[in-house]
Design a protein around this motif. Structure first.
Motif, PDB file in Angstrom:
ATOM      1  N   VAL A  82       0.849  -1.185   0.000  1.00 18.77           N
ATOM      2  CA  VAL A  82       0.000   0.000   0.000  1.00 18.77           C
ATOM      3  C   VAL A  82       0.888   1.238   0.000  1.00 18.77           C
ATOM      4  CG1 VAL A  82      -1.762   1.289   1.253  1.00 18.77           C
ATOM      5  CG2 VAL A  82      -1.827  -1.220   1.219  1.00 18.77           C
ATOM      6  N   GLN A  83       0.589   2.165  -0.889  1.00 24.39           N
ATOM      7  CA  GLN A  83       1.295   3.442  -0.919  1.00 24.39           C
ATOM      8  C   GLN A  83       0.413   4.504  -0.283  1.00 24.39           C
ATOM      9  OE1 GLN A  83       0.995   1.679  -4.158  1.00 24.39           O
ATOM     10  NE2 GLN A  83       2.719   0.568  -3.295  1.00 24.39           N
ATOM     11  N   VAL A  84       1.031   5.304   0.581  1.00 23.34           N
ATOM     12  CA  VAL A  84       0.305   6.369   1.277  1.00 23.34           C
ATOM     13  C   VAL A  84       1.050   7.677   1.020  1.00 23.34           C
ATOM     14  CG1 VAL A  84      -0.474   7.225   3.511  1.00 23.34           C
ATOM     15  CG2 VAL A  84      -0.471   4.757   3.053  1.00 23.34           C
ATOM     16  N   VAL A  85       0.346   8.635   0.469  1.00 25.77           N
ATOM     17  CA  VAL A  85       0.995   9.892   0.090  1.00 25.77           C
ATOM     18  C   VAL A  85       0.223  11.063   0.662  1.00 25.77           C
ATOM     19  CG1 VAL A  85       1.754  11.351  -1.813  1.00 25.77           C
ATOM     20  CG2 VAL A  85       1.876   8.857  -2.039  1.00 25.77           C
ATOM     21  N   PHE A 105      -7.964  -3.677  -0.431  1.00 23.48           N
ATOM     22  CA  PHE A 105      -9.307  -4.252  -0.573  1.00 23.48           C
ATOM     23  C   PHE A 105     -10.290  -3.465   0.274  1.00 23.48           C
ATOM     24  CE2 PHE A 105     -12.550  -7.284  -1.271  1.00 23.48           C
ATOM     25  CZ  PHE A 105     -13.214  -7.450  -0.071  1.00 23.48           C
ATOM     26  N   SER A 106      -9.894  -3.142   1.485  1.00 23.54           N
ATOM     27  CA  SER A 106     -10.743  -2.336   2.356  1.00 23.54           C
ATOM     28  C   SER A 106      -9.855  -1.558   3.318  1.00 23.54           C
ATOM     29  CB  SER A 106     -11.728  -3.213   3.126  1.00 23.54           C
ATOM     30  OG  SER A 106     -11.052  -4.060   4.016  1.00 23.54           O
ATOM     31  N   ILE A 107     -10.376  -0.441   3.782  1.00 24.20           N
ATOM     32  CA  ILE A 107      -9.665   0.397   4.746  1.00 24.20           C
ATOM     33  C   ILE A 107     -10.555   0.622   5.949  1.00 24.20           C
ATOM     34  CG2 ILE A 107      -8.642   2.647   5.203  1.00 24.20           C
ATOM     35  CD1 ILE A 107      -7.919   2.853   2.274  1.00 24.20           C
ATOM     36  N   ASP A 108     -10.038   0.358   7.138  1.00 25.69           N
ATOM     37  CA  ASP A 108     -10.783   0.640   8.355  1.00 25.69           C
ATOM     38  C   ASP A 108     -10.382   2.037   8.842  1.00 25.69           C
ATOM     39  OD1 ASP A 108     -11.289  -1.011  11.578  1.00 25.69           O
ATOM     40  OD2 ASP A 108     -12.325   0.627  10.575  1.00 25.69           O
ATOM     41  N   TYR A 109      -9.393   2.110   9.696  1.00 25.39           N
ATOM     42  CA  TYR A 109      -8.991   3.403  10.234  1.00 25.39           C
ATOM     43  C   TYR A 109      -8.093   4.158   9.251  1.00 25.39           C
ATOM     44  CZ  TYR A 109     -10.601   2.054  14.902  1.00 25.39           C
ATOM     45  OH  TYR A 109     -11.360   1.677  15.982  1.00 25.39           O
ATOM     46  N   MET A 110      -8.307   5.460   9.191  1.00 23.01           N
ATOM     47  CA  MET A 110      -7.372   6.381   8.545  1.00 23.01           C
ATOM     48  C   MET A 110      -7.108   7.479   9.570  1.00 23.01           C
ATOM     49  SD  MET A 110      -8.884   6.659   4.669  1.00 23.01           S
ATOM     50  CE  MET A 110      -7.315   6.963   3.847  1.00 23.01           C
ATOM     51  N   SER A 144      -5.634  -6.257   2.266  1.00 23.55           N
ATOM     52  CA  SER A 144      -5.419  -6.440   0.832  1.00 23.55           C
ATOM     53  C   SER A 144      -6.372  -7.486   0.239  1.00 23.55           C
ATOM     54  CB  SER A 144      -3.969  -6.847   0.558  1.00 23.55           C
ATOM     55  OG  SER A 144      -3.652  -8.026   1.270  1.00 23.55           O
ATOM     56  N   THR A 145      -6.987  -8.302   1.090  1.00 25.29           N
ATOM     57  CA  THR A 145      -8.005  -9.262   0.680  1.00 25.29           C
ATOM     58  C   THR A 145      -9.084  -9.288   1.756  1.00 25.29           C
ATOM     59  OG1 THR A 145      -6.926 -11.120   1.778  1.00 25.29           O
ATOM     60  CG2 THR A 145      -6.331 -10.713  -0.527  1.00 25.29           C
ATOM     61  N   TRP A 146     -10.256  -9.893   1.452  1.00 29.57           N
ATOM     62  CA  TRP A 146     -11.334  -9.876   2.432  1.00 29.57           C
ATOM     63  C   TRP A 146     -11.007 -10.724   3.646  1.00 29.57           C
ATOM     64  CZ3 TRP A 146     -13.811 -14.244   4.100  1.00 29.57           C
ATOM     65  CH2 TRP A 146     -13.672 -15.398   3.312  1.00 29.57           C
ATOM     66  N   TYR A 147     -10.140 -11.739   3.453  1.00 29.32           N
ATOM     67  CA  TYR A 147      -9.821 -12.666   4.534  1.00 29.32           C
ATOM     68  C   TYR A 147      -8.491 -12.321   5.226  1.00 29.32           C
ATOM     69  CZ  TYR A 147      -7.075 -14.526   0.660  1.00 29.32           C
ATOM     70  OH  TYR A 147      -6.226 -14.658  -0.402  1.00 29.32           O
ATOM     71  N   GLY A 148      -7.805 -11.323   4.722  1.00 26.83           N
ATOM     72  CA  GLY A 148      -6.494 -11.000   5.270  1.00 26.83           C
ATOM     73  C   GLY A 148      -6.569 -10.221   6.564  1.00 26.83           C
ATOM     74  N   LYS A 149      -5.430 -10.116   7.230  1.00 33.40           N
ATOM     75  CA  LYS A 149      -5.349  -9.346   8.448  1.00 33.40           C
ATOM     76  C   LYS A 149      -5.088  -7.888   8.100  1.00 33.40           C
ATOM     77  CE  LYS A 149      -3.498 -13.108  11.304  1.00 33.40           C
ATOM     78  NZ  LYS A 149      -2.372 -13.555  12.166  1.00 33.40           N
ATOM     79  N   PRO A 150      -5.620  -6.986   8.894  1.00 35.10           N
ATOM     80  CA  PRO A 150      -5.340  -5.572   8.633  1.00 35.10           C
ATOM     81  C   PRO A 150      -3.882  -5.242   8.944  1.00 35.10           C
ATOM     82  CG  PRO A 150      -6.591  -5.816  10.660  1.00 35.10           C
ATOM     83  CD  PRO A 150      -6.547  -7.171  10.028  1.00 35.10           C
ATOM     84  N   HIS A 151      -3.321  -4.347   8.192  1.00 31.90           N
ATOM     85  CA  HIS A 151      -1.961  -3.909   8.475  1.00 31.90           C
ATOM     86  C   HIS A 151      -1.869  -2.404   8.305  1.00 31.90           C
ATOM     87  CE1 HIS A 151      -2.000  -4.600   4.114  1.00 31.90           C
ATOM     88  NE2 HIS A 151      -1.136  -3.611   4.052  1.00 31.90           N
ATOM     89  N   ALA A 152      -0.928  -1.813   8.975  1.00 26.72           N
ATOM     90  CA  ALA A 152      -0.783  -0.365   8.962  1.00 26.72           C
ATOM     91  C   ALA A 152       0.257   0.077   7.952  1.00 26.72           C
ATOM     92  CB  ALA A 152      -0.387   0.130  10.352  1.00 26.72           C
TER      93      ALA A 152
END
Length: 121
Positions: free
Chosen positions: A2-5, A29-34, A101-109
């Motif tokens: 993931v690129q964050v700019v 795939f999805s974003i929770d916290y920003m 990055s996928t629906w079943y994946g773990k969230p990462h920062a």
């Protein structure tokens, strides 16, 4: 990956305003916290504000009533509007994105490189 700019930093006068933007792209795939964090010289990085995908917000006490965080889920973008800026708002502002990055994946920062905000009288 993931690129964050971030964008929008700069020199602002005391009492002035700023608007920061942060866009996430890549394997999202999805974003929770920003969220937005800042780090002043010689100090630890601290949370400024964060927002969930549902729009729930959290603010540091020092910015409540002056800063507003918002997001555009369709654009994977988060904004930070700051008003009535004070010298103590000076620092490098970092964007953090918690995503999957996928629906079943773990969230990462993922973190951006930061954008400098300087509040000067």
């Amino acid at each position: 990956q993931v690129q964050v700019v971030e964008s929008g930093g700069g020199l602002v006068q005391v009492g002035g305003s700023l608007r920061l933007s942060c866009a996430a792209s890549g394997s999202v795939f999805s974003i929770d916290y920003m969220g937005w964090y800042r780090q002043a010289p010689g100090k630890q990085r601290e949370l400024v504000a964060q927002i969930t995908s549902g729009g729930d917000t959290t603010y540091a006490d020092s910015v409540k009533g002056r800063f507003t965080i918002s997001r555009d889920n369709a654009k994977n973008t988060v904004y930070l509007q700051g008003n009535s800026l004070k010298p103590e708002d000076t620092g490098v502002y970092y964007c953090k994105v918690d995503s999957k990055s996928t629906w079943y994946g773990k969230p990462h920062a993922s973190w951006g490189r930061g954008t400098q905000v300087t509040v000067s009288s």
